[in-house]
Design a protein around this motif. Structure first.
Motif, PDB file in Angstrom:
ATOM      1  N   LEU A 128       0.819  -0.986  -0.071  1.00 35.21           N
ATOM      2  CA  LEU A 128      -0.096   0.113  -0.053  1.00 35.21           C
ATOM      3  C   LEU A 128       0.743   1.247  -0.006  1.00 35.21           C
ATOM      4  CD1 LEU A 128      -3.009   1.393   0.543  1.00 35.21           C
ATOM      5  CD2 LEU A 128      -2.365   1.095   2.967  1.00 35.21           C
ATOM      6  N   ALA A 129       0.427   2.154  -0.836  1.00 30.78           N
ATOM      7  CA  ALA A 129       1.410   3.565  -0.905  1.00 30.78           C
ATOM      8  C   ALA A 129       0.172   4.481  -0.882  1.00 30.78           C
ATOM      9  CB  ALA A 129       1.923   3.566  -2.058  1.00 30.78           C
ATOM     10  N   ILE A 130       0.531   5.636   0.046  1.00 30.59           N
ATOM     11  CA  ILE A 130      -0.128   6.984  -0.176  1.00 30.59           C
ATOM     12  C   ILE A 130       0.586   7.623  -0.948  1.00 30.59           C
ATOM     13  CG2 ILE A 130      -0.987   8.877   1.255  1.00 30.59           C
ATOM     14  CD1 ILE A 130      -1.870   5.961   2.285  1.00 30.59           C
ATOM     15  N   LEU A 131      -0.176   7.993  -2.234  1.00 27.29           N
ATOM     16  CA  LEU A 131       0.456   8.764  -3.183  1.00 27.29           C
ATOM     17  C   LEU A 131       0.299   9.972  -2.949  1.00 27.29           C
ATOM     18  CD1 LEU A 131      -1.166   7.059  -6.393  1.00 27.29           C
ATOM     19  CD2 LEU A 131       1.228   6.603  -5.171  1.00 27.29           C
ATOM     20  N   GLU A 132      -0.572  10.641  -2.198  1.00 30.13           N
ATOM     21  CA  GLU A 132      -0.722  12.150  -1.935  1.00 30.13           C
ATOM     22  C   GLU A 132      -1.621  12.015  -0.689  1.00 30.13           C
ATOM     23  OE1 GLU A 132      -2.109  15.049  -4.564  1.00 30.13           O
ATOM     24  OE2 GLU A 132      -1.499  14.124  -6.343  1.00 30.13           O
ATOM     25  N   ASP A 133      -1.055  12.946   0.163  1.00 27.67           N
ATOM     26  CA  ASP A 133      -1.755  13.516   1.608  1.00 27.67           C
ATOM     27  C   ASP A 133      -2.330  14.589   1.304  1.00 27.67           C
ATOM     28  OD1 ASP A 133      -2.565  14.210   4.133  1.00 27.67           O
ATOM     29  OD2 ASP A 133      -1.091  12.988   5.149  1.00 27.67           O
ATOM     30  N   LEU A 134      -3.627  15.079   1.015  1.00 26.21           N
ATOM     31  CA  LEU A 134      -4.033  16.137   0.782  1.00 26.21           C
ATOM     32  C   LEU A 134      -4.569  17.062   1.963  1.00 26.21           C
ATOM     33  CD1 LEU A 134      -6.610  14.995  -2.062  1.00 26.21           C
ATOM     34  CD2 LEU A 134      -4.265  15.992  -2.359  1.00 26.21           C
ATOM     35  N   GLY A 135      -4.259  16.833   3.454  1.00 28.74           N
ATOM     36  CA  GLY A 135      -4.294  17.484   4.457  1.00 28.74           C
ATOM     37  C   GLY A 135      -5.431  16.975   5.215  1.00 28.74           C
ATOM     38  N   PRO A 136      -5.907  17.782   6.412  1.00 26.21           N
ATOM     39  CA  PRO A 136      -6.957  17.266   7.246  1.00 26.21           C
ATOM     40  C   PRO A 136      -8.403  17.221   6.304  1.00 26.21           C
ATOM     41  CG  PRO A 136      -5.653  19.106   8.045  1.00 26.21           C
ATOM     42  CD  PRO A 136      -5.171  18.883   6.845  1.00 26.21           C
ATOM     43  N   SER A 137      -9.162  16.313   6.838  1.00 23.02           N
ATOM     44  CA  SER A 137     -10.372  15.918   6.475  1.00 23.02           C
ATOM     45  C   SER A 137     -11.126  16.990   5.840  1.00 23.02           C
ATOM     46  CB  SER A 137     -10.983  14.767   6.928  1.00 23.02           C
ATOM     47  OG  SER A 137     -10.337  13.584   6.955  1.00 23.02           O
ATOM     48  N   GLY A 138     -11.371  18.011   6.821  1.00 20.95           N
ATOM     49  CA  GLY A 138     -12.196  19.131   6.785  1.00 20.95           C
ATOM     50  C   GLY A 138     -11.729  20.253   5.683  1.00 20.95           C
ATOM     51  N   SER A 139     -10.545  20.103   5.488  1.00 21.08           N
ATOM     52  CA  SER A 139      -9.935  21.333   4.573  1.00 21.08           C
ATOM     53  C   SER A 139     -10.108  21.017   3.139  1.00 21.08           C
ATOM     54  CB  SER A 139      -8.363  21.518   5.101  1.00 21.08           C
ATOM     55  OG  SER A 139      -7.690  20.301   4.489  1.00 21.08           O
ATOM     56  N   VAL A 140     -10.266  19.950   2.547  1.00 22.91           N
ATOM     57  CA  VAL A 140     -10.480  19.478   1.391  1.00 22.91           C
ATOM     58  C   VAL A 140     -11.628  19.103   0.901  1.00 22.91           C
ATOM     59  CG1 VAL A 140      -9.298  18.075  -0.663  1.00 22.91           C
ATOM     60  CG2 VAL A 140      -7.812  18.448   1.601  1.00 22.91           C
ATOM     61  N   SER A 141     -12.102  19.601  -0.441  1.00 29.67           N
ATOM     62  CA  SER A 141     -13.229  19.247  -0.801  1.00 29.67           C
ATOM     63  C   SER A 141     -13.329  18.124  -1.515  1.00 29.67           C
ATOM     64  CB  SER A 141     -13.940  20.504  -1.765  1.00 29.67           C
ATOM     65  OG  SER A 141     -13.041  20.477  -3.256  1.00 29.67           O
ATOM     66  N   LYS A 142     -14.669  17.550  -1.736  1.00 26.56           N
ATOM     67  CA  LYS A 142     -14.681  16.234  -2.289  1.00 26.56           C
ATOM     68  C   LYS A 142     -14.298  16.084  -3.930  1.00 26.56           C
ATOM     69  CE  LYS A 142     -17.833  12.258  -2.894  1.00 26.56           C
ATOM     70  NZ  LYS A 142     -19.167  11.610  -2.612  1.00 26.56           N
ATOM     71  N   GLU A 143     -14.674  17.356  -4.369  1.00 30.58           N
ATOM     72  CA  GLU A 143     -14.498  17.634  -5.685  1.00 30.58           C
ATOM     73  C   GLU A 143     -12.825  17.706  -6.068  1.00 30.58           C
ATOM     74  OE1 GLU A 143     -16.650  19.768  -4.102  1.00 30.58           O
ATOM     75  OE2 GLU A 143     -18.372  18.723  -4.717  1.00 30.58           O
ATOM     76  N   ASN A 144     -12.166  18.250  -5.180  1.00 31.95           N
ATOM     77  CA  ASN A 144     -10.584  18.349  -5.072  1.00 31.95           C
ATOM     78  C   ASN A 144     -10.057  16.896  -4.998  1.00 31.95           C
ATOM     79  OD1 ASN A 144      -8.194  19.201  -5.280  1.00 31.95           O
ATOM     80  ND2 ASN A 144      -8.057  19.796  -3.396  1.00 31.95           N
ATOM     81  N   ILE A 145     -10.687  16.203  -4.219  1.00 26.72           N
ATOM     82  CA  ILE A 145     -10.073  14.880  -3.938  1.00 26.72           C
ATOM     83  C   ILE A 145     -10.264  14.016  -5.022  1.00 26.72           C
ATOM     84  CG2 ILE A 145     -10.462  12.856  -2.607  1.00 26.72           C
ATOM     85  CD1 ILE A 145     -11.160  14.259  -0.198  1.00 26.72           C
ATOM     86  N   LEU A 146     -11.610  14.010  -5.663  1.00 29.27           N
ATOM     87  CA  LEU A 146     -11.989  13.203  -6.797  1.00 29.27           C
ATOM     88  C   LEU A 146     -11.007  13.638  -8.350  1.00 29.27           C
ATOM     89  CD1 LEU A 146     -15.662  12.709  -6.408  1.00 29.27           C
ATOM     90  CD2 LEU A 146     -13.904  10.968  -5.904  1.00 29.27           C
ATOM     91  N   SER A 147     -10.814  14.922  -8.250  1.00 30.21           N
ATOM     92  CA  SER A 147     -10.129  15.522  -9.204  1.00 30.21           C
ATOM     93  C   SER A 147      -8.525  14.851  -9.355  1.00 30.21           C
ATOM     94  CB  SER A 147     -10.223  17.111  -9.496  1.00 30.21           C
ATOM     95  OG  SER A 147      -9.226  17.506  -8.405  1.00 30.21           O
ATOM     96  N   ARG A 148      -7.877  15.028  -8.028  1.00 23.75           N
ATOM     97  CA  ARG A 148      -6.715  14.241  -7.810  1.00 23.75           C
ATOM     98  C   ARG A 148      -6.646  12.766  -8.171  1.00 23.75           C
ATOM     99  NH1 ARG A 148      -3.067  17.055  -8.969  1.00 23.75           N
ATOM    100  NH2 ARG A 148      -1.709  15.881  -7.933  1.00 23.75           N
ATOM    101  N   GLU A 149      -7.692  12.176  -7.679  1.00 27.84           N
ATOM    102  CA  GLU A 149      -7.717  10.688  -8.070  1.00 27.84           C
ATOM    103  C   GLU A 149      -7.950  10.450  -9.556  1.00 27.84           C
ATOM    104  OE1 GLU A 149     -10.473   6.801  -6.903  1.00 27.84           O
ATOM    105  OE2 GLU A 149     -11.168   8.722  -6.276  1.00 27.84           O
ATOM    106  N   GLN A 150      -8.655  11.220 -10.175  1.00 29.01           N
ATOM    107  CA  GLN A 150      -8.743  11.165 -11.645  1.00 29.01           C
ATOM    108  C   GLN A 150      -7.544  11.154 -12.636  1.00 29.01           C
ATOM    109  OE1 GLN A 150     -12.123  10.393 -12.832  1.00 29.01           O
ATOM    110  NE2 GLN A 150     -10.681   9.896 -14.595  1.00 29.01           N
ATOM    111  N   LEU A 151      -6.679  12.254 -12.060  1.00 28.75           N
ATOM    112  CA  LEU A 151      -5.268  12.127 -12.669  1.00 28.75           C
ATOM    113  C   LEU A 151      -4.755  10.834 -12.716  1.00 28.75           C
ATOM    114  CD1 LEU A 151      -3.945  15.617 -11.220  1.00 28.75           C
ATOM    115  CD2 LEU A 151      -4.980  15.194 -13.323  1.00 28.75           C
ATOM    116  N   TYR A 152      -4.558  10.132 -11.532  1.00 29.15           N
ATOM    117  CA  TYR A 152      -4.081   8.766 -11.363  1.00 29.15           C
ATOM    118  C   TYR A 152      -4.875   7.676 -12.131  1.00 29.15           C
ATOM    119  CZ  TYR A 152      -1.291  10.980  -7.639  1.00 29.15           C
ATOM    120  OH  TYR A 152      -0.275  11.695  -7.091  1.00 29.15           O
ATOM    121  N   LEU A 153      -6.071   7.974 -12.271  1.00 29.02           N
ATOM    122  CA  LEU A 153      -6.683   6.781 -13.123  1.00 29.02           C
ATOM    123  C   LEU A 153      -6.644   7.127 -14.438  1.00 29.02           C
ATOM    124  CD1 LEU A 153     -10.346   6.744 -10.984  1.00 29.02           C
ATOM    125  CD2 LEU A 153      -8.696   5.007 -11.076  1.00 29.02           C
ATOM    126  N   ASP A 154      -6.705   8.115 -14.923  1.00 28.78           N
ATOM    127  CA  ASP A 154      -6.223   8.400 -16.202  1.00 28.78           C
ATOM    128  C   ASP A 154      -4.714   7.760 -16.532  1.00 28.78           C
ATOM    129  OD1 ASP A 154      -8.638   9.944 -16.735  1.00 28.78           O
ATOM    130  OD2 ASP A 154      -7.514  11.865 -16.476  1.00 28.78           O
TER     131      ASP A 154
END
Length: 185
Positions: free
Chosen positions: A83-109
């Motif tokens: 298991l690897a943590i590719l990105e730590d985007l910060g504390p849970s409340g500080s990042v929007s769901k849209e931002n998390i999904l957009s970052r994940e989308q880059l890796y999925l692409d």
């Protein structure tokens, strides 16, 4: 293991580092990658709360779900994964769901473009199984003669149970005292 990016944290033996995985990712928004050390297959995921999401991979009720990542973990065992943590985007409340999904989308692409034969994700779209195409046999196996109940006789008792009156005293829960929490629901 083939990581899609230089990881922030790596857990080469998730079973050994299970508690560390929980504590280091607690209330952190993350993008993570599982890799099967035997087949080389890759799964990319994201989580609002990293510890609860990652620790769910040890939960038998979650592993019962019919998804490639869970089937792989059941078949090969979690000790054959890294298991690897590719990105730590910060504390849970500080990042929007849209931002998390957009970052994940880059890796999925990247995953679907460069490693298409090693994919464990169902969908090319982050946060969704939309676009997933079932095999043609999926629909065929449930129609007509292929249906296991095709042309089978149903017993008289079974038919009576299906159509009997289930109101009032005929209801199996009639007269049962319900708890206050059940009534509140």
């Amino acid at each position: 293991p083939q990581w899609l990016k230089d990881p922030v944290r790596i857990y080469d033996s998730p079973n050994i580092y299970r508690n560390l995985i929980g504590s280091e990712n607690k209330k952190r928004s993350i993008i993570y990658q599982w890799i099967n050390l035997i087949t080389g297959k890759i799964y990319i995921g994201s989580a609002w709360n990293g510890s609860s999401r990652l620790l769910s991979y040890w939960s038998p009720s979650i592993l019962k779900r019919n998804y490639p990542i869970y089937n792989n973990i059941k078949y090969y065992g979690i000790h054959n994964f890294a298991l690897a943590i590719l990105e730590d985007l910060g504390p849970s409340g500080s990042v929007s769901k849209e931002n998390i999904l957009s970052r994940e989308q880059l890796y999925l692409d990247t995953l679907f473009k460069d490693y298409s034969k090693l994919v464990l994700n169902l969908s090319k779209v982050a946060g969704s199984t939309k676009g997933y195409k079932h095999k043609a046999s999926f629909g065929l196996s449930r129609k007509g003669q292929l249906n296991p109940m095709f042309n089978r006789e149903k017993s008289k008792e079974f038919i009576e149970m299906q159509f009997r009156n289930k109101k009032g005293q005929n209801n199996p829960l009639f007269g049962q005292i319900k708890s206050s929490s059940t009534l509140a629901k």
